[in-house]
Enzyme design. Structure first.
Site, mmCIF file in Angstrom:
data_model
loop_
_atom_site.group_PDB
_atom_site.id
_atom_site.type_symbol
_atom_site.label_atom_id
_atom_site.label_comp_id
_atom_site.label_asym_id
_atom_site.label_seq_id
_atom_site.Cartn_x
_atom_site.Cartn_y
_atom_site.Cartn_z
ATOM 1 N N ASN A 117 -0.973 24.240 27.059
ATOM 2 C CA ASN A 117 -0.102 23.176 26.851
ATOM 3 C C ASN A 117 0.360 22.935 25.334
ATOM 4 O O ASN A 117 -0.488 22.466 24.732
ATOM 5 C CB ASN A 117 -0.492 21.917 27.637
ATOM 6 C CG ASN A 117 0.378 20.733 27.368
ATOM 7 O OD1 ASN A 117 1.478 20.766 26.997
ATOM 8 N ND2 ASN A 117 -0.315 19.406 27.835
ATOM 9 N N LYS A 156 2.506 20.725 24.434
ATOM 10 C CA LYS A 156 2.811 19.412 24.112
ATOM 11 C C LYS A 156 4.055 19.371 23.251
ATOM 12 O O LYS A 156 5.095 20.143 23.406
ATOM 13 C CB LYS A 156 1.736 18.488 23.481
ATOM 14 C CG LYS A 156 0.357 18.740 24.414
ATOM 15 C CD LYS A 156 -0.815 18.065 23.905
ATOM 16 C CE LYS A 156 -2.058 18.509 24.790
ATOM 17 N NZ LYS A 156 -3.150 17.207 24.423
ATOM 18 N N HIS A 175 0.072 14.579 33.459
ATOM 19 C CA HIS A 175 -0.691 14.980 32.259
ATOM 20 C C HIS A 175 -1.198 13.280 31.818
ATOM 21 O O HIS A 175 -0.428 12.449 31.960
ATOM 22 C CB HIS A 175 -0.280 15.649 31.261
ATOM 23 C CG HIS A 175 -1.110 15.840 30.065
ATOM 24 N ND1 HIS A 175 -1.551 15.026 29.040
ATOM 25 C CD2 HIS A 175 -1.654 17.122 29.844
ATOM 26 C CE1 HIS A 175 -2.135 15.417 28.333
ATOM 27 N NE2 HIS A 175 -2.493 16.821 28.806
ATOM 28 N N GLU A 223 -1.358 11.995 29.178
ATOM 29 C CA GLU A 223 -0.544 11.587 28.119
ATOM 30 C C GLU A 223 0.736 10.795 28.647
ATOM 31 O O GLU A 223 1.489 10.118 28.200
ATOM 32 C CB GLU A 223 -0.122 12.673 27.153
ATOM 33 C CG GLU A 223 -1.515 12.930 26.170
ATOM 34 C CD GLU A 223 -1.439 14.319 25.368
ATOM 35 O OE1 GLU A 223 -0.384 14.909 25.525
ATOM 36 O OE2 GLU A 223 -2.441 14.397 24.904
ATOM 37 N N GLU A 280 -9.111 17.003 33.400
ATOM 38 C CA GLU A 280 -8.915 16.659 31.861
ATOM 39 C C GLU A 280 -9.436 15.331 31.686
ATOM 40 O O GLU A 280 -8.798 14.430 31.674
ATOM 41 C CB GLU A 280 -7.519 17.015 31.190
ATOM 42 C CG GLU A 280 -7.188 18.151 31.395
ATOM 43 C CD GLU A 280 -5.935 18.672 30.680
ATOM 44 O OE1 GLU A 280 -6.154 19.425 29.852
ATOM 45 O OE2 GLU A 280 -4.993 17.619 30.570
ATOM 46 N N GLY A 340 -7.952 16.462 22.874
ATOM 47 C CA GLY A 340 -7.511 16.331 21.365
ATOM 48 C C GLY A 340 -8.479 15.830 20.312
ATOM 49 O O GLY A 340 -8.301 15.568 19.373
ATOM 50 N N SER A 361 -10.387 19.865 24.654
ATOM 51 C CA SER A 361 -10.957 20.604 23.662
ATOM 52 C C SER A 361 -11.527 21.815 23.971
ATOM 53 O O SER A 361 -12.384 22.157 23.463
ATOM 54 C CB SER A 361 -12.015 19.473 22.985
ATOM 55 O OG SER A 361 -11.404 18.291 22.602
HETATM 56 P P1 PGA Z 1 -6.762 19.645 23.781
HETATM 57 O O1 PGA Z 1 -5.535 19.230 24.978
HETATM 58 O O2 PGA Z 1 -6.957 20.983 24.105
HETATM 59 O O3 PGA Z 1 -5.806 19.826 22.597
HETATM 60 O O4 PGA Z 1 -8.051 18.626 23.895
HETATM 61 C C1 PGA Z 1 -5.718 19.716 26.214
HETATM 62 C C2 PGA Z 1 -4.657 19.037 27.062
HETATM 63 O O5 PGA Z 1 -4.493 18.029 27.046
HETATM 64 O O6 PGA Z 1 -4.097 19.917 27.919
#
Ligand code: PGA
Length: 247
Positions: free
Chosen positions: A9, A11, A92, A94, A162, A168, A207
């Site tokens: 992803n 983003k 997601h 976010e 997740e 992140g 992560s």
């Molecule tokens: P990350 O994000 O690997 O940067 O922690 C994972 C995600 O949000 O899909």
């Protein structure tokens, strides 16, 4: 047997110049054993799909619940497919946070993606406060119940666990905690969807990087990963693909 899936992803990252990373990835991993998916910003879906060929699938990071109409800034499943995309991430954390997306909306988006011929990658995950309060399994159970369409199948749906606090941050749950949630999700999906629930791929996300991929992929009911930051670079994502192929 579930085919493993390494999903990336991007983003809100990536300009045309960054497609060079995808060229490198395809050159180094032309025919992985696992399925590979990259979800760039919508602006890059078409160009990435041309580079991807048969080596990897390309998807979107969201999908509107309607097929077309007066929805400024949104894109529909038909548009994603038209651009060469085959998947759509929905729900997601976010988007659940930044755009106040509810389980009801996420489910409608997943339904629209599936109706449009896409594979929906439905995300769930608890916040740190919810984990600290001992609510993780309740939250995950409710999100699965609310976000997954009734006609979800192993072929049209992937679930990504997740934990919000692991995204992140460089922090990951203990392996036992990942196993607990993935086993719980598998049981819930089998209860609701029968054999289809047994066949649905369950990804861990948050992560994931080359240095922790192997141990995470060894956890029961982890069928792959949804990778954010480490999917931007061919070397890192390639190492994660290799770890999944070796798992
Ligand atoms: P990350 O994000 O690997 O940067 O922690 C994972 C995600 O949000 O899909």
């Amino acid at each position: 047997m579930r085919t493993k899936l390494a999903a990336g992803n991007w983003k809100m990252n990536g300009l045309k110049a960054d497609l060079a990373e995808v060229e490198t990835l395809v050159a180094n991993h032309p025919a992985p054993l696992c399925d590979v998916l990259l979800c760039p910003p919508a602006t890059l879906i078409s160009a990435m799909a041309q580079i991807a060929g048969a080596s990897l699938d390309v998807g979107a990071q969201d999908c509107h619940m309607k097929g077309s109409g007066a929805h400024t800034g949104d894109i529909s499943a038909a548009m994603i497919a038209d651009a060469g995309g085959s998947h759509a991430i929905v729900g997601h954390s976010e988007r659940r946070a930044d755009h106040h997306e509810s389980d009801v909306l996420v489910r409608a988006k997943a339904e629209a993606a599936i109706e449009g011929g896409l594979i929906a990658v439905v995300c769930v995950g608890e916040t740190e406060a919810q984990r600290d309060a001992g609510e993780t399994l309740t939250i995950i159970g409710n999100q699965l119940k609310g976000s997954l369409p009734d006609h979800a199948t192993a072929a049209n749906c992937v679930v990504a666990y997740e934990p919000v606090w692991a995204i992140g941050t460089g922090r990951t749950p203990m392996l036992e905690q990942i196993a607990e949630v993935h086993d719980f999700m598998r049981n819930a999906l089998v209860k609701r969807f029968g054999a289809e629930g047994d066949g649905m791929r369950l990804l861990y996300g948050g992560s994931v990087k080359p240095s922790n991929a192997t141990e995470i992929f060894a956890v029961s009911n982890v069928d792959g990963a949804l990778v954010g930051g480490a999917s931007l670079k061919a070397a890192d994502f390639g190492a994660i693909i290799a770890a999944l192929d070796a798992a």
